[in-house]
Design a protein around this motif. Structure first.
Motif, PDB file in Angstrom:
ATOM      1  N   ASN A 150     -13.573  41.299 -19.522  1.00 29.69           N
ATOM      2  CA  ASN A 150     -12.859  41.612 -20.756  1.00 29.69           C
ATOM      3  C   ASN A 150     -13.829  42.303 -21.714  1.00 29.69           C
ATOM      4  OD1 ASN A 150     -10.924  41.651 -22.741  1.00 29.69           O
ATOM      5  ND2 ASN A 150     -10.851  39.437 -23.014  1.00 29.69           N
ATOM      6  N   VAL A 151     -13.646  43.604 -21.913  1.00 33.97           N
ATOM      7  CA  VAL A 151     -14.570  44.404 -22.730  1.00 33.97           C
ATOM      8  C   VAL A 151     -13.870  44.863 -24.003  1.00 33.97           C
ATOM      9  CG1 VAL A 151     -16.061  46.442 -22.790  1.00 33.97           C
ATOM     10  CG2 VAL A 151     -15.757  45.192 -20.646  1.00 33.97           C
ATOM     11  N   LEU A 152     -14.576  44.719 -25.117  1.00 33.79           N
ATOM     12  CA  LEU A 152     -14.080  45.139 -26.425  1.00 33.79           C
ATOM     13  C   LEU A 152     -14.844  46.374 -26.873  1.00 33.79           C
ATOM     14  CD1 LEU A 152     -12.228  44.428 -28.852  1.00 33.79           C
ATOM     15  CD2 LEU A 152     -14.165  43.127 -29.781  1.00 33.79           C
ATOM     16  N   HIS A 184     -11.135  35.810 -28.227  1.00 40.08           N
ATOM     17  CA  HIS A 184     -10.383  36.376 -27.108  1.00 40.08           C
ATOM     18  C   HIS A 184     -11.197  36.461 -25.817  1.00 40.08           C
ATOM     19  CE1 HIS A 184      -7.991  37.553 -30.602  1.00 40.08           C
ATOM     20  NE2 HIS A 184      -6.976  37.464 -29.764  1.00 40.08           N
ATOM     21  N   TYR A 204     -13.081  38.542 -33.297  1.00 42.11           N
ATOM     22  CA  TYR A 204     -12.134  38.890 -32.240  1.00 42.11           C
ATOM     23  C   TYR A 204     -12.751  38.600 -30.872  1.00 42.11           C
ATOM     24  CZ  TYR A 204      -8.672  41.196 -29.434  1.00 42.11           C
ATOM     25  OH  TYR A 204      -7.692  41.438 -28.493  1.00 42.11           O
ATOM     26  N   ALA A 205     -14.002  38.997 -30.696  1.00 43.33           N
ATOM     27  CA  ALA A 205     -14.679  38.761 -29.416  1.00 43.33           C
ATOM     28  C   ALA A 205     -14.736  37.269 -29.090  1.00 43.33           C
ATOM     29  CB  ALA A 205     -16.077  39.358 -29.442  1.00 43.33           C
ATOM     30  N   THR A 227     -10.125  46.510 -24.346  1.00 42.12           N
ATOM     31  CA  THR A 227      -9.403  46.452 -25.611  1.00 42.12           C
ATOM     32  C   THR A 227     -10.166  47.283 -26.632  1.00 42.12           C
ATOM     33  OG1 THR A 227      -8.617  44.224 -25.131  1.00 42.12           O
ATOM     34  CG2 THR A 227      -8.508  44.950 -27.432  1.00 42.12           C
ATOM     35  N   VAL A 286     -14.011  37.679 -24.888  1.00 39.47           N
ATOM     36  CA  VAL A 286     -14.604  38.971 -24.559  1.00 39.47           C
ATOM     37  C   VAL A 286     -15.973  38.731 -23.923  1.00 39.47           C
ATOM     38  CG1 VAL A 286     -15.533  41.103 -25.574  1.00 39.47           C
ATOM     39  CG2 VAL A 286     -13.315  40.206 -26.338  1.00 39.47           C
ATOM     40  N   ASP A 287     -16.270  39.478 -22.846  1.00 39.51           N
ATOM     41  CA  ASP A 287     -17.536  39.344 -22.125  1.00 39.51           C
ATOM     42  C   ASP A 287     -18.587  40.354 -22.571  1.00 39.51           C
ATOM     43  OD1 ASP A 287     -16.444  37.454 -20.172  1.00 39.51           O
ATOM     44  OD2 ASP A 287     -15.343  39.178 -19.405  1.00 39.51           O
ATOM     45  N   ILE A 345     -19.284  43.771 -25.586  1.00 36.42           N
ATOM     46  CA  ILE A 345     -18.870  44.639 -26.685  1.00 36.42           C
ATOM     47  C   ILE A 345     -19.571  45.976 -26.497  1.00 36.42           C
ATOM     48  CG2 ILE A 345     -18.892  45.034 -29.188  1.00 36.42           C
ATOM     49  CD1 ILE A 345     -19.021  41.941 -29.504  1.00 36.42           C
ATOM     50  N   THR A 373     -17.268  52.932 -21.416  1.00 37.47           N
ATOM     51  CA  THR A 373     -16.672  51.668 -20.992  1.00 37.47           C
ATOM     52  C   THR A 373     -15.745  51.875 -19.804  1.00 37.47           C
ATOM     53  OG1 THR A 373     -16.828  50.823 -23.239  1.00 37.47           O
ATOM     54  CG2 THR A 373     -15.299  49.704 -21.764  1.00 37.47           C
TER      55      THR A 373
END
Length: 142
Positions: free
Chosen positions: A4-6, A103, A99-100, A32, A105-106, A108, A22
């Motif tokens: 999961n990448v932001l 949610h 947010y990270a 995201t 996230v792995d 950023i 990304t």
């Protein structure tokens, strides 16, 4: 590999590079794109235009967010990638970090900034804050 990448995306050339990076680097990840509406920007508008501008500021900011998300989604579609988009309101670095955390996230990914010359050696304040405070890996694109 991250699941999961932001990606911090504001439509700038560096944010476009960050999104492209990304997509190419984490092809199997859920990606995201986050855009943060910064209420501090409204102060400038109010000072310049008064109360009527203040009332319109948030609506204008949401419209800008929609345009920016469309740019990100189009860029991803050109690369046959699905992209989730999210808009948050607040201080950009804090909103990205929250947010990270909230949610799962792995990773950023974000652009550094648009400066040139000697200032390029230094990170922008948002990317610096995110890099220092994140509990997960952060990739800075310059």
């Amino acid at each position: 590999m991250p699941v999961n990448v932001l990606v911090a995306f504001d439509g700038s050339p560096l944010s476009k590079r960050a999104l492209t990076y990304t997509i190419e680097t984490f092809p199997d990840a859920r990606i995201t794109s986050i855009y943060v509406i910064n209420p501090t920007d409204s102060v400038i508008d109010v000072e310049a235009g008064g109360l009527p501008v203040a009332k319109e500021w948030y609506e204008n900011a949401k419209e800008e967010a929609t345009r920016i998300h469309t740019t990100a989604t189009d860029l991803a579609a050109e690369r046959n990638t699905e992209l989730d988009t999210v808009t948050e309101v607040g201080r950009p670095a804090q909103a990205i970090l929250e947010y990270a955390d909230d949610h799962d996230v792995d990773q950023i990914v974000m652009g550094s900034h648009g400066r040139s010359g000697i200032d390029r050696a230094l990170l922008g304040s948002v990317s610096e804050t995110v890099t220092r405070r994140a509990r997960i890996p952060v990739t800075i694109i310059s």
